[in-house]
Write a protein that holds these residues in place. Sequence first.
Motif, PDB file in Angstrom:
ATOM      1  N   VAL A  70      -0.935  -3.028  -3.285  1.00 42.18           N
ATOM      2  CA  VAL A  70      -0.851  -3.391  -1.870  1.00 42.18           C
ATOM      3  C   VAL A  70       0.464  -4.103  -1.582  1.00 42.18           C
ATOM      4  N   LYS A  71       0.930  -4.920  -2.527  1.00 40.34           N
ATOM      5  CA  LYS A  71       2.144  -5.710  -2.310  1.00 40.34           C
ATOM      6  C   LYS A  71       3.421  -4.930  -2.634  1.00 40.34           C
ATOM      7  N   THR A  72       3.302  -3.768  -3.257  1.00 37.90           N
ATOM      8  CA  THR A  72       4.497  -2.992  -3.609  1.00 37.90           C
ATOM      9  C   THR A  72       5.163  -2.466  -2.330  1.00 37.90           C
ATOM     10  N   PRO A  73       6.499  -2.666  -2.151  1.00 37.33           N
ATOM     11  CA  PRO A  73       7.176  -2.186  -0.933  1.00 37.33           C
ATOM     12  C   PRO A  73       7.232  -0.659  -0.908  1.00 37.33           C
ATOM     13  N   PRO A  74       7.202  -0.083   0.272  1.00 37.24           N
ATOM     14  CA  PRO A  74       7.242   1.384   0.377  1.00 37.24           C
ATOM     15  C   PRO A  74       8.619   1.924   0.005  1.00 37.24           C
ATOM     16  N   VAL A  75       8.658   3.221  -0.375  1.00 34.51           N
ATOM     17  CA  VAL A  75       9.914   3.906  -0.708  1.00 34.51           C
ATOM     18  C   VAL A  75       9.993   5.177   0.126  1.00 34.51           C
ATOM     19  N   GLN A  76      11.224   5.676   0.280  1.00 36.23           N
ATOM     20  CA  GLN A  76      11.445   6.902   1.047  1.00 36.23           C
ATOM     21  C   GLN A  76      11.432   8.101   0.100  1.00 36.23           C
ATOM     22  N   SER A  77      10.621   9.070   0.418  1.00 32.88           N
ATOM     23  CA  SER A  77      10.589  10.312  -0.369  1.00 32.88           C
ATOM     24  C   SER A  77      10.588  11.491   0.609  1.00 32.88           C
ATOM     25  N   ARG A  78      11.727  12.251   0.596  1.00 42.07           N
ATOM     26  CA  ARG A  78      11.860  13.403   1.491  1.00 42.07           C
ATOM     27  C   ARG A  78      11.604  12.983   2.942  1.00 42.07           C
ATOM     28  N   LEU A  79      12.302  11.951   3.312  1.00 47.78           N
ATOM     29  CA  LEU A  79      12.274  11.426   4.667  1.00 47.78           C
ATOM     30  C   LEU A  79      10.901  10.884   5.072  1.00 47.78           C
ATOM     31  N   ARG A  80      10.070  10.629   4.016  1.00 49.21           N
ATOM     32  CA  ARG A  80       8.734  10.084   4.310  1.00 49.21           C
ATOM     33  C   ARG A  80       8.549   8.790   3.538  1.00 49.21           C
ATOM     34  N   ILE A 141     -12.056   1.182  -6.291  1.00 43.97           N
ATOM     35  CA  ILE A 141     -11.844  -0.065  -5.578  1.00 43.97           C
ATOM     36  C   ILE A 141     -10.989   0.215  -4.349  1.00 43.97           C
ATOM     37  N   ALA A 142     -11.291  -0.500  -3.270  1.00 45.52           N
ATOM     38  CA  ALA A 142     -10.510  -0.343  -2.025  1.00 45.52           C
ATOM     39  C   ALA A 142     -10.174  -1.724  -1.485  1.00 45.52           C
ATOM     40  N   LEU A 143      -8.875  -1.937  -1.166  1.00 45.73           N
ATOM     41  CA  LEU A 143      -8.402  -3.197  -0.574  1.00 45.73           C
ATOM     42  C   LEU A 143      -7.615  -2.886   0.698  1.00 45.73           C
ATOM     43  N   PRO A 144      -7.669  -3.766   1.711  1.00 43.48           N
ATOM     44  CA  PRO A 144      -6.880  -3.535   2.932  1.00 43.48           C
ATOM     45  C   PRO A 144      -5.386  -3.426   2.608  1.00 43.48           C
ATOM     46  N   ALA A 145      -4.706  -2.443   3.190  1.00 42.28           N
ATOM     47  CA  ALA A 145      -3.267  -2.241   2.946  1.00 42.28           C
ATOM     48  C   ALA A 145      -2.465  -2.242   4.241  1.00 42.28           C
ATOM     49  N   GLY A 146      -2.976  -2.812   5.287  1.00 41.02           N
ATOM     50  CA  GLY A 146      -2.307  -2.848   6.575  1.00 41.02           C
ATOM     51  C   GLY A 146      -3.270  -2.473   7.682  1.00 41.02           C
ATOM     52  N   ASP A 147      -2.769  -2.382   8.860  1.00 38.94           N
ATOM     53  CA  ASP A 147      -3.602  -2.066  10.018  1.00 38.94           C
ATOM     54  C   ASP A 147      -4.103  -0.641   9.925  1.00 38.94           C
ATOM     55  N   GLY A 148      -5.435  -0.484   9.808  1.00 40.32           N
ATOM     56  CA  GLY A 148      -6.044   0.839   9.755  1.00 40.32           C
ATOM     57  C   GLY A 148      -5.804   1.567   8.465  1.00 40.32           C
ATOM     58  N   GLN A 149      -5.497   0.829   7.369  1.00 43.44           N
ATOM     59  CA  GLN A 149      -5.228   1.462   6.078  1.00 43.44           C
ATOM     60  C   GLN A 149      -5.973   0.712   4.975  1.00 43.44           C
ATOM     61  N   ALA A 150      -6.271   1.447   3.912  1.00 35.42           N
ATOM     62  CA  ALA A 150      -6.881   0.837   2.724  1.00 35.42           C
ATOM     63  C   ALA A 150      -6.275   1.480   1.499  1.00 35.42           C
ATOM     64  N   MET A 151      -5.895   0.620   0.513  1.00 30.43           N
ATOM     65  CA  MET A 151      -5.381   1.112  -0.760  1.00 30.43           C
ATOM     66  C   MET A 151      -6.599   1.382  -1.658  1.00 30.43           C
ATOM     67  N   VAL A 152      -6.704   2.640  -2.104  1.00 35.49           N
ATOM     68  CA  VAL A 152      -7.859   3.055  -2.908  1.00 35.49           C
ATOM     69  C   VAL A 152      -7.365   3.439  -4.306  1.00 35.49           C
ATOM     70  N   LEU A 153      -7.968   2.808  -5.332  1.00 32.69           N
ATOM     71  CA  LEU A 153      -7.649   3.118  -6.723  1.00 32.69           C
ATOM     72  C   LEU A 153      -8.942   3.519  -7.434  1.00 32.69           C
ATOM     73  N   ALA A 154      -8.834   4.521  -8.318  1.00 36.17           N
ATOM     74  CA  ALA A 154      -9.990   4.978  -9.100  1.00 36.17           C
ATOM     75  C   ALA A 154      -9.564   5.160 -10.547  1.00 36.17           C
ATOM     76  N   GLN A 155     -10.374   4.623 -11.479  1.00 34.20           N
ATOM     77  CA  GLN A 155     -10.069   4.748 -12.913  1.00 34.20           C
ATOM     78  C   GLN A 155     -11.271   5.379 -13.600  1.00 34.20           C
ATOM     79  N   SER A 156     -10.985   6.326 -14.480  1.00 30.64           N
ATOM     80  CA  SER A 156     -12.050   7.031 -15.195  1.00 30.64           C
ATOM     81  C   SER A 156     -12.766   6.076 -16.153  1.00 30.64           C
ATOM     82  N   LEU A 157     -14.105   6.224 -16.253  1.00 34.12           N
ATOM     83  CA  LEU A 157     -14.916   5.421 -17.189  1.00 34.12           C
ATOM     84  C   LEU A 157     -15.136   6.147 -18.512  1.00 34.12           C
TER      85      LEU A 157
END
Length: 468
Positions: A70-80, A141-157
């Motif tokens: 969540v705290k990692t700054p965004p990067v530009q990839s192909r103008l996105r 796991i899901a944590l808020p990542a900004g307005d109307g966004q959630a950072m979702v991570l999944a790890q295999s058991l």
Amino acid sequence: MSQSVTSLDVTEAEKGPKRQFSLRFRVAMLAAACVAGVVALAALGAYWTVRDNLYQQVDDSLVTRAQAAVKTPPVQSRLRSIPGAFLTSSDLQIGVLYASNDIAYPTDGSPPPTGKDELAVAQGSADYSIRTDVKTDTRVIALPAGDGQAMVLAQSLGPTKQTLNELSVVLFLIGGAGILVAALAGTAVARTGLRPVERLTSATERVARTGDLRPIPVSGDDELARLTHSFNTMLGTVAESQERQRQLVADAGHELRTPLTSLRTNLELLLSASRSGAPSLSERDRADIEEDIRGQLDELTQLIGDLVELARQDEPRAEFERVELIEVVERALDRARRRAGEIEFDVALQPWVLTGDSSSLERAVLNLLDNAVKFSPEGTAVRLRMYPLGDGTAVIEVADSGPGIADDDLPKVFDRFYRSSEARTLPGSGLGLAIVKQAAERHGGAAYAARGLEGGAVMTIRLPGAPG
């Protein structure tokens, strides 16, 4: 119907009794069962502890990495613009879930599983969510990542479950080995520990089969050794009882031989004189023979009665009763006076109470009084005293005015069938004082013989009890 029942009974009878497992086998199986229970509990506890710790580690790792993503700054990839965490999440499924239920994830990866829990976080109605997705076998796991966004991570058991499976196999193998070792150790301990029991069993079977009462060798000082000591004591008691019985039978046979031989001789004389043509007996001779027969019958009657009394006193008594000893002595004194003739009695009694058999004690006191009367000259007195000694015991003391007891005879006067040279000319069976000794010892006391200071014999019974 009856035929069916009969055939069923025959079938059951043919099967014989159900097999009973040996004590050694049961001890070994008990040891193995106890170890199996302990191992199972320990293994189950270890498995669930490790399982909880591993799953907690997965959750802690997901929470830490989700917060970092969540705290990692965004990067530009192909103008996105994309989250920087997408570039360092090769071992995870990661994505950004929008309130519109759209999800962005790395192009070379797969989206993490999402559902209503993650959507609630993206829409702001939940602070976070963490769950296990059964379909993909992942932890999400899901944590808020900004307005109307959630950072979702999944790890295999999968790796975690594989570790738990390997742990369960190791615990099973170790537990099985432990149970096997416990069974072997239990068998060894049972074989060693039950060896004295086997010796004791063999000894009892030998005694039952042969009547051999030799003691069993004892080793150690544990409970089984004490049991063997007790069994040896029992064997010694049985052997002593058998020896006493053999001795009593032998002595009784010896004592019975003389009066029976005399009786037979006298009866043969009477029978011979009654035959036709035989010389007749004079009236005086016939009277003497008849008197002799009556005396011998009286002697036999007394001997048999004394033998019965000795056998009766050898029998175990389940319980005794409260006995007022002064009453017992007075009853014996009344009986002795009726057959004492001109012999007087000098009596002084103090009350005494004990637990015992009143009839046995009365017979013992009567025997002492009769013995004293037998050896006392006409016109003399028999002295009877009963008094406490102050040490929890009291004595019954009977003294006569007779010739006394020789030093060589003092240790033997209470032996069965023993009669001193002075007593052999007097009536008696030689068992009266033996009955006295046996009655005293049966009540926890003792019997003594001594010579009086003024001549005569002093016979004493010492008995435990309390003042009346």
